[in-house]
Enzyme design. Structure first.
Site, mmCIF file in Angstrom:
data_model
loop_
_atom_site.group_PDB
_atom_site.id
_atom_site.type_symbol
_atom_site.label_atom_id
_atom_site.label_comp_id
_atom_site.label_asym_id
_atom_site.label_seq_id
_atom_site.Cartn_x
_atom_site.Cartn_y
_atom_site.Cartn_z
ATOM 1 C CG HIS A 1 3.766 -4.902 3.342
ATOM 2 N ND1 HIS A 1 3.866 -5.662 2.197
ATOM 3 C CD2 HIS A 1 2.700 -4.086 3.156
ATOM 4 C CE1 HIS A 1 2.896 -5.312 1.361
ATOM 5 N NE2 HIS A 1 2.181 -4.351 1.913
ATOM 6 C CE LYS B 1 2.502 -2.163 -1.914
ATOM 7 N NZ LYS B 1 1.960 -3.441 -2.318
ATOM 8 N N GLY C 1 -2.586 -5.810 -4.270
ATOM 9 C CA GLY C 1 -2.158 -5.488 -5.629
ATOM 10 C C GLY C 1 -2.810 -6.351 -6.690
ATOM 11 C CB SER D 1 -7.557 -4.607 -4.006
ATOM 12 O OG SER D 1 -6.465 -5.274 -4.624
ATOM 13 C CG ASN E 1 3.332 0.229 1.565
ATOM 14 O OD1 ASN E 1 4.420 0.778 1.348
ATOM 15 N ND2 ASN E 1 3.186 -1.085 1.583
ATOM 16 C CD GLU F 1 -1.670 -4.555 4.054
ATOM 17 O OE1 GLU F 1 -2.116 -3.553 3.496
ATOM 18 O OE2 GLU F 1 -0.489 -4.925 3.926
ATOM 19 C CD GLU G 1 4.488 -5.829 -1.488
ATOM 20 O OE1 GLU G 1 5.140 -4.795 -1.258
ATOM 21 O OE2 GLU G 1 3.387 -5.810 -2.074
HETATM 22 C C1 PEP Z 1 -0.303 -2.962 0.473
HETATM 23 O O1 PEP Z 1 0.671 -3.262 -0.182
HETATM 24 O O2 PEP Z 1 -0.196 -2.737 1.699
HETATM 25 C C2 PEP Z 1 -1.592 -2.876 -0.208
HETATM 26 C C3 PEP Z 1 -2.674 -2.916 0.514
HETATM 27 O O3 PEP Z 1 -1.544 -2.780 -1.575
HETATM 28 P P1 PEP Z 1 -2.810 -2.565 -2.577
HETATM 29 O O4 PEP Z 1 -3.685 -1.491 -1.957
HETATM 30 O O5 PEP Z 1 -2.199 -2.124 -3.855
HETATM 31 O O6 PEP Z 1 -3.513 -3.866 -2.670
#
Ligand code: PEP
Length: 262
Positions: free
Chosen positions: A98, A14, A175, A214, A12, A169, A100
């Site tokens: 997601h 973003k 992040g 992460s 992703n 997630e 976000e």
């Molecule tokens: C995400 O935004 O879907 C995600 C998993 O981000 P990160 O790997 O940076 O934690």
């Protein structure tokens, strides 16, 4: 361990690499995907780079995902994009719900459900994201929250034969550099599999459950090796071809039954 479902490693991007740098990244990822024949690789560039990345990846094993879409097919929705438009741009996948989108743009379970219907109707495969906040985890609400989010799309996914994906997630892990450990991740993934199974054994068998939050090369083998983890949705590390490649190779080693190869 050989698993029955092919692992899916999805990036992703973003709001990054929406132009020529995205096409270069896509080309590098297409090259690395040649080395992972047991693993599906998908990238999620911003809208502005979808068509160019799809052209770059044409004829390779890399699938293209939109990061979001509108549930309606067309109309007066300034700034929005439909499932058919994603298809036209070369997408086969779309990331929906997601955290976000849920947190920053007020996307509700109902909106995610409407988008899931529209995506499947357009023959786009959704990656439906679910996950609890830190506050919810600390209050012991993780499974209740994730079940509510899964329940919102359960009937929709069961009514379609597509091999969709659900990404667990934990919001506190996105992040932040903090990841759920394999035990924490597997507990939620196993619960999701049980809920899917309660609806339809076929749905449970065909749905890939991804871990996101992460996910990095140094924790990939542990997380991707969990029995109910079928891949990953990766944010930060998907922007770095070396890291994304190492995660894909960790999935490949597990899928091909040669752990340790990375
Ligand atoms: C995400 O935004 O879907 C995600 C998993 O981000 P990160 O790997 O940076 O934690």
């Amino acid at each position: 361990m050989n698993k029955t479902r092919r692992p899916l490693i999805a990036g992703n991007w973003k709001m990054n690499h929406g132009g020529p740098t995205g096409v270069s990244l896509a080309a590098e990822i297409a090259a690395l995907a040649r080395a992972v024949s047991h693993t599906d690789v998908v990238i999620g560039p911003p809208f502005t780079a979808l068509a160019a990345c799809a052209a770059e990846c044409h004829g390779t094993a890399v699938g293209i995902a939109g990061q979001n879409m509108h549930s309606k097919g067309s109309g007066a929705f300034t700034g929005e994009i439909s499932a058919a438009m994603l298809k036209d741009a070369g997408c086969t996948w779309v990331i929906l719900g997601h955290s976000e989108r849920r947190q920053l743009f007020g996307e509700t379970d109902g909106a995610v459900a409407e988008k899931t219907v529209a995506a499947l109707g357009a023959k786009l495969l959704p990656i439906v994201c679910v996950g609890e906040t830190l506050k919810e985890r600390e209050a012991g609400e993780t499974l209740r929250v994730v079940k509510r989010q899964v329940d919102a799309v359960l009937d929709i996914l069961a009514q379609d034969a597509a091999s969709v994906a659900i990404a667990y997630e934990p919001v506190w892990a996105i992040g932040t550099g903090k990841n759920a450990g394999p035990t924490e991740a597997e507990e939620v993934h196993e619960a999701i599999r049980t809920w899917l199974n309660g609806k339809s054994t076929d749905l449970a068998a065909r749905t890939r459950l991804l871990y996101g939050g992460s996910l990095k090369p140094d924790n990939a083998a542990g997380l991707l090796g969990c029995p109910n983890v079928d891949g990953g949705l990766i944010g930060g590390a998907s922007l770095d071809v070396a890291q994304f490649g190492a995660i894909a190779r960790a999935a490949e080693a597990i899928a091909s039954g040669t752990p340790g190869k990375s």
